[in-house]
Design an enzyme around this catalytic site. Sequence first.
Site, PDB file in Angstrom:
ATOM      1  N   GLN A  68       0.856  -1.155  -0.142  1.00 44.96           N
ATOM      2  CA  GLN A  68       0.141   0.000   0.020  1.00 44.96           C
ATOM      3  C   GLN A  68       0.750   1.265  -0.194  1.00 44.96           C
ATOM      4  O   GLN A  68       1.754   1.475   0.604  1.00 44.96           O
ATOM      5  CB  GLN A  68      -0.902   0.129   1.220  1.00 44.96           C
ATOM      6  N   CYS A  98      -6.304   7.530   5.290  1.00 45.63           N
ATOM      7  CA  CYS A  98      -5.780   7.825   6.669  1.00 45.63           C
ATOM      8  C   CYS A  98      -6.336   9.160   7.303  1.00 45.63           C
ATOM      9  O   CYS A  98      -6.170  10.189   6.497  1.00 45.63           O
ATOM     10  CB  CYS A  98      -4.062   7.930   6.379  1.00 45.63           C
TER      11      CYS A  98
HETATM   12  C1  LIG Z   1      -3.835   1.233  14.484  1.00 50.27           C
HETATM   13  C2  LIG Z   1      -4.359   1.482  12.845  1.00 50.27           C
HETATM   14  C3  LIG Z   1      -3.597   1.758  11.996  1.00 50.27           C
HETATM   15  C4  LIG Z   1      -3.861   1.914  10.516  1.00 50.27           C
HETATM   16  N1  LIG Z   1      -3.306   2.089   9.597  1.00 50.27           N
HETATM   17  C5  LIG Z   1      -3.729   1.903   8.391  1.00 50.27           C
HETATM   18  C6  LIG Z   1      -2.843   1.937   7.068  1.00 50.27           C
HETATM   19  O1  LIG Z   1      -1.697   2.068   7.203  1.00 50.27           O
HETATM   20  N2  LIG Z   1      -3.387   1.996   5.820  1.00 50.27           N
HETATM   21  C7  LIG Z   1      -4.977   2.114   5.706  1.00 50.27           C
HETATM   22  O2  LIG Z   1      -5.460   1.953   4.576  1.00 50.27           O
HETATM   23  N3  LIG Z   1      -5.635   1.906   6.926  1.00 50.27           N
HETATM   24  C8  LIG Z   1      -5.261   1.909   7.928  1.00 50.27           C
HETATM   25  N4  LIG Z   1      -6.071   2.028   9.155  1.00 50.27           N
HETATM   26  C9  LIG Z   1      -7.427   1.718   8.677  1.00 50.27           C
HETATM   27  C10 LIG Z   1      -7.807   0.243   9.016  1.00 50.27           C
HETATM   28  O3  LIG Z   1      -7.228  -0.505   7.766  1.00 50.27           O
HETATM   29  C11 LIG Z   1      -9.349  -0.067   8.966  1.00 50.27           C
HETATM   30  O4  LIG Z   1      -9.688   0.491   7.692  1.00 50.27           O
HETATM   31  C12 LIG Z   1     -10.004   0.397  10.020  1.00 50.27           C
HETATM   32  O5  LIG Z   1      -9.316  -0.004  11.308  1.00 50.27           O
HETATM   33  C13 LIG Z   1     -11.501  -0.067  10.168  1.00 50.27           C
HETATM   34  O6  LIG Z   1     -11.674  -1.741  10.164  1.00 50.27           O
HETATM   35  P1  LIG Z   1     -11.952  -2.244  11.566  1.00 50.27           P
HETATM   36  O7  LIG Z   1     -12.954  -1.611  12.077  1.00 50.27           O
HETATM   37  O8  LIG Z   1     -12.309  -3.729  10.825  1.00 50.27           O
HETATM   38  O9  LIG Z   1     -10.541  -2.008  12.496  1.00 50.27           O
HETATM   39  C14 LIG Z   1      -5.534   1.633  10.432  1.00 50.27           C
HETATM   40  C15 LIG Z   1      -6.369   1.500  11.525  1.00 50.27           C
HETATM   41  C16 LIG Z   1      -5.708   1.410  12.895  1.00 50.27           C
HETATM   42  C17 LIG Z   1      -6.598   1.136  13.857  1.00 50.27           C
END
Ligand SMILES: Cc1cc2nc3c(=O)[nH]c(=O)nc-3n(C[C@H](O)[C@H](O)[C@H](O)COP(=O)(O)O)c2cc1C
Length: 311
Positions: A68, A98
């Site tokens: 990514q 992000c």
């Molecule tokens: C600690 C953390 C770091 C994240 N880093 C990224 C990232 O590097 N790239 C990205 O596209 N999304 C990132 N996200 C978003 C997640 O990919 C995802 O979209 C978000 O956590 C919602 O999904 P979930 O409810 O299943 O956790 C991050 C989320 C968290 C909590």
Amino acid sequence: MKLVLAPMEGLTDPIMRDVLTHVGSFDWCVTEFIRVTDSVLPDHVYHNYCPELLHDGKTAAGTPVHVQFLGNNPEMLAANAIRAVELGAPAIDMNFGCPAKTVNRHRGGSVLLDEPEVVHMLVKAVRDAVPSHIPVSAKMRLGYMDRNFTLENAHAIEDAGAAWVTVHARTKAEGYTPPAFWDQLQPIREALKINVIANGEIWTNADAKQCRVESGCEDLMIGRAAVTTPDITQCIRKNTDEPLISWDELLALQIRFLNGPYKKEINMVGRYKQWIGMMSKHYPEAKMLWDEVKRVKRLDEIIEKLNTTKR
Ligand SMILES: Cc1cc2nc3c(=O)[nH]c(=O)nc-3n(C[C@H](O)[C@H](O)[C@H](O)COP(=O)(O)O)c2cc1C
């Protein structure tokens, strides 16, 4: 149904990907975002973020790892995508989700959702640069401060030639506060020809089912729940909310994690505590373990503690 392990900076790093794909059944994972500014990154940066590139772009369990990128410079994103593919990336994903202030201040991540034409230009630059058999995808939120451009962004991504789009069902302004608005994915899915992967607040099999009903999306990306309950993909695939992995198996996973190729012991101890802290929301055994290890600073002490806890 495809289940994808979400990119999570500082959480789903290579060691965590190894552990989670060892136990879970993911179709693919996505690296933490790699920020591109004004240069082609040296190979060691790629191998740091994605050591799987040295192994056919797959984790030890054989799960493909997509690379990514985050940035706003089309030439440099394209040049880095070419390099990543040369190094063995099986697919490229682009980050338009992000919410971090520093990233957004530099016009990266979710802030670009206010400029669908820029989203289009960036995805197209990468799509045009890499060989046609390499999928290029994008990950977006519903919007930045509002949902005014949700469909414009989705169309921009499709028209630029992306193979699919993953949508975190919240705006940047909504952050990580529940709920995620799964029903808001339905119009996107209906408007696009490419696949839409649903993401956000899927914590259980019941959530997965509900999300699929509300969004109409077949495929799901799972983030924090995969770290909190590593058997979630198995539960979803077997359509059960009963745990499918014992605490002893989870302890073995934790030992695998702690024996991973870390660089700094203190960072690894911190990472482990972060993980056990997340798991303690779900497993009473993790809560007890957390109380025992929270002041421990040495990795070997933690491993010994886990080995003695193991039945
Ligand atoms: C600690 C953390 C770091 C994240 N880093 C990224 C990232 O590097 N790239 C990205 O596209 N999304 C990132 N996200 C978003 C997640 O990919 C995802 O979209 C978000 O956590 C919602 O999904 P979930 O409810 O299943 O956790 C991050 C989320 C968290 C909590």
